[in-house]
Design an enzyme around this catalytic site. Structure first.
Site, short mmCIF file in Angstrom:
data_model
loop_
_atom_site.label_atom_id
_atom_site.label_comp_id
_atom_site.label_asym_id
_atom_site.label_seq_id
_atom_site.Cartn_x
_atom_site.Cartn_y
_atom_site.Cartn_z
N GLY A 46 0.83 -1.19 0.00
CA GLY A 46 0.00 0.00 0.00
C GLY A 46 0.86 1.24 0.00
O GLY A 46 2.03 1.19 0.40
N GLN A 51 3.12 10.07 1.32
CA GLN A 51 4.42 9.39 1.31
C GLN A 51 5.27 9.75 0.09
O GLN A 51 6.47 9.51 0.08
CB GLN A 51 4.24 7.87 1.36
CG GLN A 51 3.62 7.37 2.67
CD GLN A 51 3.52 5.87 2.67
OE1 GLN A 51 2.56 5.30 2.15
NE2 GLN A 51 4.52 5.21 3.23
N CYS A 94 6.26 0.00 7.32
CA CYS A 94 5.87 1.16 6.53
C CYS A 94 7.06 1.58 5.67
O CYS A 94 8.18 1.65 6.16
CB CYS A 94 5.48 2.30 7.47
SG CYS A 94 4.98 3.79 6.60
N LEU A 95 6.80 1.85 4.40
CA LEU A 95 7.87 2.25 3.49
C LEU A 95 8.52 3.57 3.94
O LEU A 95 9.65 3.86 3.54
CB LEU A 95 7.34 2.39 2.06
CG LEU A 95 6.84 1.09 1.41
CD1 LEU A 95 6.13 1.38 0.10
CD2 LEU A 95 8.00 0.11 1.21
N HIS A 136 -4.09 1.39 7.75
CA HIS A 136 -2.74 1.97 7.78
C HIS A 136 -2.63 3.12 6.77
O HIS A 136 -2.12 4.20 7.10
CB HIS A 136 -1.74 0.85 7.46
CG HIS A 136 -0.31 1.27 7.39
ND1 HIS A 136 0.65 0.77 8.26
CD2 HIS A 136 0.35 2.11 6.54
CE1 HIS A 136 1.82 1.32 7.94
NE2 HIS A 136 1.68 2.12 6.91
N GLU A 137 -3.11 2.90 5.55
CA GLU A 137 -2.97 3.92 4.50
C GLU A 137 -3.87 5.13 4.76
O GLU A 137 -3.46 6.27 4.53
CB GLU A 137 -3.26 3.34 3.10
CG GLU A 137 -2.37 2.18 2.68
CD GLU A 137 -0.87 2.43 2.86
OE1 GLU A 137 -0.44 3.59 2.78
OE2 GLU A 137 -0.15 1.44 3.10
N HIS A 140 -2.34 7.46 7.14
CA HIS A 140 -1.33 8.36 6.53
C HIS A 140 -1.95 9.68 6.08
O HIS A 140 -1.31 10.72 6.13
CB HIS A 140 -0.70 7.70 5.30
CG HIS A 140 0.50 6.83 5.58
ND1 HIS A 140 1.66 7.32 6.13
CD2 HIS A 140 0.72 5.51 5.37
CE1 HIS A 140 2.55 6.34 6.25
NE2 HIS A 140 2.00 5.22 5.80
NI NI Z 1 2.92 3.32 5.76
#
Ligand code: NI
Length: 170
Positions: A46, A51, A94-95, A136-137, A140
């Site tokens: 995701g 991000q 998380c990226l 999670h997304e 963000h």
């Molecule tokens: Ni993330």
């Protein structure tokens, strides 16, 4: 389609509230395409627009990637969780916080509503990994990272480690 740079902590854009998309124009369509490309390249399951430095309410999700090349891309504009129930605990990464994982408590079953790229309203009922990734997304988009969802002690510990790791790298 370019692969975009994924912002990592402590970039302040990750902590900002993102604004709703008012019009699905070419810029939003291009963003969706670039975000999908960036997610697959990472690879990740995701990605949320903040991000990649865009504080707008856009996410891409794909929890069905396989080594054989299967995909099931979900693009959502202005996503909202309209129903939720149950509890589930599971490991998240998380990226934007590379190298860190933690067990995060979430809702187990959710309903997500939003717009697809054609501006059509869609509704998805999600459980298990898909439910977790949506939560999670969407977090963000409100400037919330998974580490913010931990209990106070765990949160303070991991934030200290993250701070150390990211200041050593910079
Ligand atoms: Ni993330």
């Amino acid at each position: 389609m370019p692969v975009l740079k994924i912002l990592t902590l402590p970039d302040p854009r990750l902590k900002k509230q993102s604004s709703r998309v008012k019009k699905i124009d070419d810029a939003i369509l291009r963003l969706l395409e670039d975000m999908a490309q960036t997610m697959y390249d990472a690879p990740g399951v995701g990605l949320a627009a903040p991000q990649v430095g865009k504080n707008v309410r856009v996410i891409v999700v794909d929890v069905e990637q396989s080594e054989e090349g299967d995909t099931n891309l979900i693009e959502l504009i202005n996503p909202e969780i309209t129903q939720s129930e149950g509890k589930a605990s599971g490991e998240e990464a998380c990226l934007s916080i590379p190298g860190f994982t933690a067990e995060v408590k979430r809702k187990s079953n959710i309903t997500v509503e939003g717009l697809n790229r054609d501006g059509k309203k869609i509704r998805i009922e999600a459980t298990e990994l898909l439910s977790r990734v949506f939560q999670h997304e969407i977090d963000h988009l409100d400037g919330i990272l998974f580490v913010d969802r931990l209990s106070r002690l765990k949160r303070e510990l991991i934030k200290k480690k993250i701070k150390k790791a990211f200041s050593e790298n910079n």
